[in-house]
Design a protein around this motif. Structure first.
Motif, PDB file in Angstrom:
ATOM      1  N   MET A   1       0.839  -1.170   0.000  1.00 14.55           N
ATOM      2  CA  MET A   1       0.000   0.000   0.000  1.00 14.55           C
ATOM      3  C   MET A   1       0.892   1.244   0.000  1.00 14.55           C
ATOM      4  SD  MET A   1      -3.089   0.661   2.580  1.00 14.55           S
ATOM      5  CE  MET A   1      -4.559   1.030   1.739  1.00 14.55           C
ATOM      6  N   TRP A   2       0.514   2.279  -0.735  1.00 10.73           N
ATOM      7  CA  TRP A   2       1.352   3.461  -0.930  1.00 10.73           C
ATOM      8  C   TRP A   2       1.495   4.310   0.320  1.00 10.73           C
ATOM      9  CZ3 TRP A   2      -0.869   8.275  -0.387  1.00 10.73           C
ATOM     10  CH2 TRP A   2      -2.265   8.319  -0.397  1.00 10.73           C
ATOM     11  N   ILE A   3       0.602   4.179   1.282  1.00 17.28           N
ATOM     12  CA  ILE A   3       0.696   4.968   2.514  1.00 17.28           C
ATOM     13  C   ILE A   3       1.862   4.479   3.377  1.00 17.28           C
ATOM     14  CG2 ILE A   3      -0.520   5.514   4.655  1.00 17.28           C
ATOM     15  CD1 ILE A   3      -3.091   5.552   3.120  1.00 17.28           C
ATOM     16  N   ASN A   4       2.207   3.240   3.303  1.00 18.76           N
ATOM     17  CA  ASN A   4       3.281   2.672   4.127  1.00 18.76           C
ATOM     18  C   ASN A   4       4.666   2.873   3.528  1.00 18.76           C
ATOM     19  OD1 ASN A   4       1.424   1.752   6.012  1.00 18.76           O
ATOM     20  ND2 ASN A   4       1.118  -0.161   4.919  1.00 18.76           N
ATOM     21  N   LYS A   5       4.768   3.491   2.371  1.00 18.98           N
ATOM     22  CA  LYS A   5       6.069   3.726   1.736  1.00 18.98           C
ATOM     23  C   LYS A   5       6.834   4.807   2.499  1.00 18.98           C
ATOM     24  CE  LYS A   5       5.210   1.202  -1.976  1.00 18.98           C
ATOM     25  NZ  LYS A   5       5.958   0.137  -2.489  1.00 18.98           N
ATOM     26  N   PRO A   6       8.154   4.680   2.568  1.00 19.19           N
ATOM     27  CA  PRO A   6       8.955   5.677   3.291  1.00 19.19           C
ATOM     28  C   PRO A   6       8.854   7.082   2.689  1.00 19.19           C
ATOM     29  CG  PRO A   6      10.262   3.718   2.856  1.00 19.19           C
ATOM     30  CD  PRO A   6       8.963   3.556   2.142  1.00 19.19           C
ATOM     31  N   PHE A   7       8.745   7.160   1.353  1.00 19.85           N
ATOM     32  CA  PHE A   7       8.649   8.478   0.724  1.00 19.85           C
ATOM     33  C   PHE A   7       7.413   9.227   1.203  1.00 19.85           C
ATOM     34  CE2 PHE A   7       6.897  11.166  -2.641  1.00 19.85           C
ATOM     35  CZ  PHE A   7       7.927  12.079  -2.759  1.00 19.85           C
ATOM     36  N   PHE A   8       6.311   8.551   1.315  1.00 21.30           N
ATOM     37  CA  PHE A   8       5.074   9.186   1.776  1.00 21.30           C
ATOM     38  C   PHE A   8       5.221   9.683   3.205  1.00 21.30           C
ATOM     39  CE2 PHE A   8       0.848   8.980   3.727  1.00 21.30           C
ATOM     40  CZ  PHE A   8       0.166   9.853   2.895  1.00 21.30           C
ATOM     41  N   LYS A   9       5.840   8.897   4.054  1.00 25.57           N
ATOM     42  CA  LYS A   9       6.026   9.306   5.443  1.00 25.57           C
ATOM     43  C   LYS A   9       6.939  10.524   5.541  1.00 25.57           C
ATOM     44  CE  LYS A   9       5.260   4.738   7.372  1.00 25.57           C
ATOM     45  NZ  LYS A   9       5.823   3.624   8.125  1.00 25.57           N
ATOM     46  N   TYR A  10       8.052  10.533   4.795  1.00 24.93           N
ATOM     47  CA  TYR A  10       8.965  11.672   4.818  1.00 24.93           C
ATOM     48  C   TYR A  10       8.309  12.917   4.234  1.00 24.93           C
ATOM     49  CZ  TYR A  10      12.680   8.393   6.000  1.00 24.93           C
ATOM     50  OH  TYR A  10      13.454   7.453   6.624  1.00 24.93           O
ATOM     51  N   ALA A  11       7.555  12.753   3.149  1.00 22.45           N
ATOM     52  CA  ALA A  11       6.887  13.896   2.524  1.00 22.45           C
ATOM     53  C   ALA A  11       5.855  14.500   3.467  1.00 22.45           C
ATOM     54  CB  ALA A  11       6.237  13.472   1.213  1.00 22.45           C
ATOM     55  N   CYS A  12       5.081  13.668   4.134  1.00 19.89           N
ATOM     56  CA  CYS A  12       4.085  14.177   5.090  1.00 19.89           C
ATOM     57  C   CYS A  12       4.762  14.866   6.262  1.00 19.89           C
ATOM     58  CB  CYS A  12       3.210  13.038   5.591  1.00 19.89           C
ATOM     59  SG  CYS A  12       2.029  12.471   4.374  1.00 19.89           S
ATOM     60  N   THR A  13       5.865  14.334   6.728  1.00 18.90           N
ATOM     61  CA  THR A  13       6.592  14.948   7.837  1.00 18.90           C
ATOM     62  C   THR A  13       7.125  16.322   7.447  1.00 18.90           C
ATOM     63  OG1 THR A  13       7.241  12.753   8.619  1.00 18.90           O
ATOM     64  CG2 THR A  13       8.476  14.635   9.469  1.00 18.90           C
TER      65      THR A  13
END
Length: 75
Positions: free
Chosen positions: A1-13
């Motif tokens: 799932m795309w929400i669990n990708k590291p890029f998404f977490k870093y971008a949201c942070t």
């Protein structure tokens, strides 16, 4: 799932941090002292860094002849 990708977490942070800084910028008495402290420290740190890299070869060369502690201190 795309929400669990590291890029998404870093971008949201990063987006949240930028948003929080923007909101704190709306309140002058919080961000203005921090801004003045950073502005007062920026120039001396840049000058010290430049002098370090400019004078490092001189100190390295002079340590062949005299002690390093003596070669650092200007007379």
């Amino acid at each position: 799932m795309w929400i669990n990708k590291p890029f998404f977490k870093y971008a949201c942070t990063i987006i949240l941090i930028i948003f929080i800084i923007f909101l704190l910028g709306m309140i002058d008495y919080i961000l203005l002292p921090i801004q003045k402290i950073i502005a007062a420290m920026f120039f001396p740190i840049i000058v010290a860094g430049l002098l370090y890299y400019i004078l490092r070869p001189v100190v390295n060369f002079s340590t062949k002849f005299i002690l390093k502690t003596v070669s650092i201190f200007p007379f």
